[in-house]
Scaffold this motif. Structure first.
Motif, PDB file in Angstrom:
ATOM      1  N   THR A   1       0.112  -0.817   5.685  1.00 36.31           N
ATOM      2  CA  THR A   1       1.185  -0.954   4.704  1.00 36.31           C
ATOM      3  C   THR A   1       1.462  -2.414   4.386  1.00 36.31           C
ATOM      4  O   THR A   1       1.763  -2.771   3.247  1.00 36.31           O
ATOM      5  CB  THR A   1       2.464  -0.264   5.220  1.00 36.31           C
ATOM      6  N   GLU A   2       1.326  -3.266   5.403  1.00 39.54           N
ATOM      7  CA  GLU A   2       1.597  -4.693   5.223  1.00 39.54           C
ATOM      8  C   GLU A   2       0.388  -5.462   4.704  1.00 39.54           C
ATOM      9  O   GLU A   2       0.472  -6.665   4.496  1.00 39.54           O
ATOM     10  CB  GLU A   2       2.109  -5.287   6.536  1.00 39.54           C
ATOM     11  N   GLY A   3      -0.758  -4.772   4.515  1.00 35.13           N
ATOM     12  CA  GLY A   3      -1.918  -5.424   3.922  1.00 35.13           C
ATOM     13  C   GLY A   3      -2.999  -5.851   4.887  1.00 35.13           C
ATOM     14  O   GLY A   3      -3.920  -6.561   4.512  1.00 35.13           O
ATOM     15  N   GLY A   4      -2.904  -5.431   6.146  1.00 35.36           N
ATOM     16  CA  GLY A   4      -3.928  -5.774   7.130  1.00 35.36           C
ATOM     17  C   GLY A   4      -3.359  -6.594   8.276  1.00 35.36           C
ATOM     18  O   GLY A   4      -2.155  -6.883   8.331  1.00 35.36           O
TER      19      GLY A   4
ATOM     20  N   ALA B   1      -1.642 -10.239   7.437  1.00 38.16           N
ATOM     21  CA  ALA B   1      -0.345 -10.045   6.786  1.00 38.16           C
ATOM     22  C   ALA B   1       0.663  -9.445   7.761  1.00 38.16           C
ATOM     23  O   ALA B   1       1.849  -9.820   7.746  1.00 38.16           O
ATOM     24  CB  ALA B   1      -0.503  -9.154   5.554  1.00 38.16           C
ATOM     25  N   HIS B   2       0.211  -8.544   8.604  1.00 39.39           N
ATOM     26  CA  HIS B   2       1.077  -7.919   9.610  1.00 39.39           C
ATOM     27  C   HIS B   2       1.606  -8.957  10.597  1.00 39.39           C
ATOM     28  O   HIS B   2       2.791  -8.984  10.912  1.00 39.39           O
ATOM     29  CB  HIS B   2       0.305  -6.818  10.336  1.00 39.39           C
TER      30      HIS B   2
ATOM     31  N   GLY C   1      -6.999  -4.245   5.581  1.00 39.73           N
ATOM     32  CA  GLY C   1      -6.095  -3.444   4.765  1.00 39.73           C
ATOM     33  C   GLY C   1      -6.758  -2.377   3.930  1.00 39.73           C
ATOM     34  O   GLY C   1      -6.219  -1.972   2.898  1.00 39.73           O
TER      35      GLY C   1
ATOM     36  N   LYS D   1     -12.950  -2.799  -0.307  1.00 39.52           N
ATOM     37  CA  LYS D   1     -11.565  -3.070  -0.714  1.00 39.52           C
ATOM     38  C   LYS D   1     -11.533  -3.779  -2.064  1.00 39.52           C
ATOM     39  O   LYS D   1     -10.802  -3.374  -2.971  1.00 39.52           O
ATOM     40  CB  LYS D   1     -10.867  -3.919   0.341  1.00 39.52           C
ATOM     41  N   TYR D   2     -12.325  -4.825  -2.214  1.00 37.63           N
ATOM     42  CA  TYR D   2     -12.280  -5.602  -3.450  1.00 37.63           C
ATOM     43  C   TYR D   2     -13.001  -4.912  -4.603  1.00 37.63           C
ATOM     44  O   TYR D   2     -12.774  -5.260  -5.764  1.00 37.63           O
ATOM     45  CB  TYR D   2     -12.765  -7.032  -3.213  1.00 37.63           C
TER      46      TYR D   2
ATOM     47  N   MET E   1       0.839  -1.185   0.000  1.00 38.23           N
ATOM     48  CA  MET E   1       0.000   0.000   0.000  1.00 38.23           C
ATOM     49  C   MET E   1       0.882   1.246   0.000  1.00 38.23           C
ATOM     50  O   MET E   1       1.875   1.303   0.699  1.00 38.23           O
ATOM     51  CB  MET E   1      -0.896  -0.005   1.252  1.00 38.23           C
TER      52      MET E   1
END
Length: 162
Positions: free
Chosen positions: A147-150, A153-154, A101, A77-78, A1
């Motif tokens: 930034t890491e996608g949610g 992912a974090h 995210g 988001k999608y 992101m």
């Protein structure tokens, strides 16, 4: 992101609840494309056909109020929404959006539908037609999560660092 998000504004009012963001009849699936195809259908049936990747939702008070359905944030988001700006958010929606995210910013932004909007997440600012609006900058740990996608992912990134 990216920390700078640019897109066209889609304007909505106050009290946009999760039932209009993604109507309940679509909640039985786990297909993200179904969520995307029906995003905002309860208030704007053509939204998913018109929205472009990176576009920005600009709303008034209490965006995402109502149920705790995570699918509301996933639908946006999608569908390609780059960020949601609102004066305030339903607290559960706010956290769900961060978790999946989807960038958010609390700010009182004045603009018209179709205006180009630029958001600087690091500075907490929104720029529209050379007007700069100061928003509430997210805490660093939430920015890192986005930034890491949610959240998932974090957590994976944290685990890999150990």
């Amino acid at each position: 992101m990216d920390n700078i998000i640019k897109g066209k504004a889609w304007i909505y009012g106050s009290d946009i609840d999760t039932d209009v963001i993604i109507p309940g009849k679509y909640l039985r699936t786990k297909d993200m494309q179904v969520f995307a195809d029906h995003a905002m259908e309860g208030i704007d049936p053509e939204f998913s056909k018109k929205v472009q990747t990176g576009d920005i939702i600009v709303a008034a008070d209490n965006f995402g109020c109502g149920s705790s359905r995570e699918q509301a944030a996933l639908a946006l988001k999608y569908a390609g929404v780059g960020c949601v700006i609102a004066k305030s958010f339903g607290r559960i929606f706010f956290r769900n959006a961060i978790n999946v995210g989807l960038p958010l910013m609390e700010a009182d932004v004045k603009c018209n539908e179709g205006d180009e909007v630029e958001i600087d997440l690091l500075q907490g600012t929104v720029t529209v037609n050379d007007n700069v609006f100061q928003g509430n900058k997210l805490p660093d740990f939430l920015l890192e999560m986005l930034t890491e996608g949610g959240l998932v992912a974090h957590r994976k990134a944290q685990k890999n660092k150990q």
